[in-house]
Scaffold this motif. Structure first.
Motif, PDB file in Angstrom:
ATOM      1  N   ASN A 172     -12.095 -18.293  -6.316  1.00 57.25           N
ATOM      2  CA  ASN A 172     -11.187 -17.177  -6.583  1.00 57.25           C
ATOM      3  C   ASN A 172      -9.771 -17.627  -6.250  1.00 57.25           C
ATOM      4  O   ASN A 172      -9.487 -18.051  -5.120  1.00 57.25           O
ATOM      5  CB  ASN A 172     -11.564 -15.957  -5.728  1.00 57.25           C
ATOM      6  CG  ASN A 172     -12.937 -15.418  -6.076  1.00 57.25           C
ATOM      7  OD1 ASN A 172     -13.130 -14.780  -7.094  1.00 57.25           O
ATOM      8  ND2 ASN A 172     -13.909 -15.698  -5.205  1.00 57.25           N
ATOM      9  N   GLU A 210      -3.198 -18.955  -3.623  1.00 55.18           N
ATOM     10  CA  GLU A 210      -4.239 -18.934  -2.586  1.00 55.18           C
ATOM     11  C   GLU A 210      -5.605 -19.192  -3.209  1.00 55.18           C
ATOM     12  O   GLU A 210      -5.920 -18.661  -4.281  1.00 55.18           O
ATOM     13  CB  GLU A 210      -4.244 -17.587  -1.872  1.00 55.18           C
ATOM     14  CG  GLU A 210      -5.332 -17.450  -0.813  1.00 55.18           C
ATOM     15  CD  GLU A 210      -5.322 -16.092  -0.146  1.00 55.18           C
ATOM     16  OE1 GLU A 210      -6.347 -15.735   0.489  1.00 55.18           O
ATOM     17  OE2 GLU A 210      -4.307 -15.367  -0.275  1.00 55.18           O
ATOM     18  N   ASP A 248     -10.022 -19.941  -2.084  1.00 52.49           N
ATOM     19  CA  ASP A 248     -11.026 -19.728  -1.045  1.00 52.49           C
ATOM     20  C   ASP A 248     -11.890 -20.970  -0.861  1.00 52.49           C
ATOM     21  O   ASP A 248     -13.073 -20.883  -0.550  1.00 52.49           O
ATOM     22  CB  ASP A 248     -11.910 -18.518  -1.380  1.00 52.49           C
ATOM     23  CG  ASP A 248     -12.571 -18.647  -2.751  1.00 52.49           C
ATOM     24  OD1 ASP A 248     -12.255 -19.617  -3.466  1.00 52.49           O
ATOM     25  OD2 ASP A 248     -13.398 -17.778  -3.086  1.00 52.49           O
ATOM     26  N   ASP A 272      -2.979 -21.815   6.167  1.00 56.39           N
ATOM     27  CA  ASP A 272      -4.370 -21.384   6.091  1.00 56.39           C
ATOM     28  C   ASP A 272      -4.440 -19.976   5.496  1.00 56.39           C
ATOM     29  O   ASP A 272      -3.645 -19.102   5.852  1.00 56.39           O
ATOM     30  CB  ASP A 272      -5.000 -21.365   7.493  1.00 56.39           C
ATOM     31  CG  ASP A 272      -5.175 -22.766   8.053  1.00 56.39           C
ATOM     32  OD1 ASP A 272      -5.467 -23.676   7.264  1.00 56.39           O
ATOM     33  OD2 ASP A 272      -5.004 -22.943   9.273  1.00 56.39           O
ATOM     34  N   ALA A 273      -5.389 -19.777   4.610  1.00 51.32           N
ATOM     35  CA  ALA A 273      -5.623 -18.442   4.052  1.00 51.32           C
ATOM     36  C   ALA A 273      -6.360 -17.598   5.093  1.00 51.32           C
ATOM     37  O   ALA A 273      -7.173 -18.118   5.859  1.00 51.32           O
ATOM     38  CB  ALA A 273      -6.429 -18.532   2.764  1.00 51.32           C
ATOM     39  N   PRO A 274      -6.087 -16.286   5.152  1.00 56.73           N
ATOM     40  CA  PRO A 274      -6.722 -15.435   6.165  1.00 56.73           C
ATOM     41  C   PRO A 274      -8.244 -15.479   6.125  1.00 56.73           C
ATOM     42  O   PRO A 274      -8.904 -15.494   7.160  1.00 56.73           O
ATOM     43  CB  PRO A 274      -6.192 -14.034   5.837  1.00 56.73           C
ATOM     44  CG  PRO A 274      -4.917 -14.263   5.102  1.00 56.73           C
ATOM     45  CD  PRO A 274      -5.112 -15.544   4.352  1.00 56.73           C
ATOM     46  N   GLY A 275      -8.837 -15.520   4.938  1.00 55.78           N
ATOM     47  CA  GLY A 275     -10.292 -15.521   4.834  1.00 55.78           C
ATOM     48  C   GLY A 275     -10.876 -16.899   4.641  1.00 55.78           C
ATOM     49  O   GLY A 275     -12.014 -17.025   4.190  1.00 55.78           O
ATOM     50  N   GLY A 276     -10.135 -17.944   4.966  1.00 59.65           N
ATOM     51  CA  GLY A 276     -10.578 -19.305   4.696  1.00 59.65           C
ATOM     52  C   GLY A 276      -9.977 -19.794   3.398  1.00 59.65           C
ATOM     53  O   GLY A 276      -9.722 -19.026   2.484  1.00 59.65           O
TER      54      GLY A 276
END
Length: 438
Positions: free
Chosen positions: A360, A373, A375, A423-427
């Motif tokens: 995504n 961004e 995942d 870093d993305a908040p959800g990985g």
């Protein structure tokens, strides 16, 4: 070369003459004082005063009282004959130990004094005392105390207060005022070439450092640097011409090879399609780098509509790869830049996201900032600078060409922007492109 000024006198001779004269004058003063002053004997160490000050408190009635702090206990152990008197400016006082009767007349009047060093004439030097004023939590106190004796002579004390301080101030004045003034005056030419050197980077070639008004000791260095810059320019031009020529020459055979692979009826040959695509992408990216050197357009670009259109164009390709792409916008700014180059930036960022496991992909625009961004597994912090190097890959067997992020940084740098990896908040990873608003 013969007419160029020398650095020897302004940087070496003049400061040495000034410092020598200062030290000579200080030495004469010190000898004069030493001849006229008797050394005396041991004196009370004034380091006891802060210890005493921290041991003074007030009792419930507000009067001064002595608290046996660990420091005071240690001081009494080191000097069993320790005694002191402490008074505030109202005349309230407190004593500790056996105060010699010689000082009875001072009790209750210490507030009239601020500084003193009293010395005994003979052993055991019980009359030796020091007087100082100290500001404490209970107010300003005048303390007269006797503790450990210092064996330094009076001449050292007087020298530190009367002679060393003026010497220090004179040397400080020399260092702060005279030396920088002479250095700046002598190195004006060096400062000029330093400013010129700061303006030289990979995007500006053909620049040379000025060789006029440079001291003769530095002139060979400036000449050598200019010669090195000339060689670098020549080498860069040879490399650029080679990359451009090789990329153009490769483009046609790669296109022919792709056509033959796609039209082949052999499964083995068609299995080569990903490798051919990779070769085609590498060729185009090399051409993109060459175009950055030769082309540059200043277009006014409304960032949000510009990125929205590109995301729409890329969506079928992303979906075909089994991924999803989303576009978000919070605000938009107008920037000035090369629309074609910025298109390649976004295409490379999205391609990089899906190549490294992103199922995504989210593209955001906020002001003059673009974020992509994914995942995927993310980029380790220690690798975030290396991934911008040409042909660098996180995984040696990765499918990317190794030029995508390098191309992104080059384009953004030419637009006076910057690229950040977070870093993305959800990985996963967020690659943030910060551009300059028009």
């Amino acid at each position: 070369m013969r007419n160029q000024p020398s650095l020897e006198r302004p940087l070496v001779v003049y400061p040495l003459v000034v410092h020598f004269a200062t030290l000579l004058a200080a030495f004469v003063i010190l000898i004069s004082i030493a001849i006229r002053i008797d050394s005396g004997g041991p004196f009370a160490d004034e380091q006891i005063i802060p210890v005493i000050a921290r041991a003074i408190d007030r009792d419930a009635s507000g009067r001064l009282a002595v608290v046996m702090t660990p420091e005071l206990v240690d001081a009494q152990a080191a000097a069993p004959d320790l005694w002191f008197v402490a008074e505030d400016d109202t005349g309230d006082g407190v004593t500790f130990g056996t105060v010699p009767r010689h000082y009875d007349s001072l009790l209750g009047r210490l507030r009239d004094l601020s500084f003193g060093q009293l010395r005994a004439r003979s052993a055991p030097y019980a009359l030796a005392a020091v007087i100082r004023r100290e500001t404490t939590e209970v107010g300003t106190l005048t303390i007269m105390g006797h503790g450990e004796l210092a064996e330094l002579s009076l001449i050292v004390v007087l020298a530190s207060n009367i002679v060393i301080l003026p010497i220090f101030l004179l040397l400080l004045l020399t260092s702060i005022v005279v030396t920088p003034w002479t250095v700046r005056r002598s190195l004006a030419g060096v400062s000029k070439i330093a400013r010129e050197a700061e303006e030289i980077d990979t995007d500006t070639r053909g620049r040379r450092l000025s060789e006029t008004h440079v001291p003769r000791e530095i002139a060979p260095l400036v000449e050598a640097v200019n010669e090195a810059l000339r060689r670098l320019d020549e080498g860069y031009e040879r490399q650029r011409r080679f990359v451009a020529s090789a990329s153009h020459e490769l483009r046609t055979p790669v296109a022919i090879l792709r056509s033959k692979v796609e039209s082949s009826e052999s499964d083995v040959v068609r299995a080569l399609a990903p490798d051919v695509d990779r070769l085609a992408i590498l060729t185009e990216q090399l051409l993109d780098l060459e175009r950055l050197e030769s082309n540059g357009h200043d277009d006014r670009i409304d960032l949000a509509p510009f990125v929205r259109r590109l995301v729409g164009d890329l969506a079928p390709l992303v979906i075909a790869r089994g991924s999803a792409i989303e576009f978000q916008v919070s605000s938009s700014e107008t920037i000035v830049g090369d629309a074609g180059a910025l298109e390649r930036v976004l295409m490379n960022l999205v391609q990089n996201a899906i190549d490294h496991g992103g199922r995504n992909v989210v593209v955001r625009v906020g002001g003059a900032v673009i974020e992509v961004e994914d995942d995927g597994p993310g980029i380790p912090e220690e690798e975030r600078e290396r991934v911008f190097e040409p042909f660098a890959r996180l995984r040696p067997r990765g499918t990317g060409s190794g030029l995508g992020l390098h191309l992104v940084r080059e384009v953004v740098a030419r637009h006076r922007g910057r690229v950040e990896i977070r870093d993305a908040p959800g990985g996963g990873t967020i690659i943030r492109v910060v551009l300059r608003a028009a």
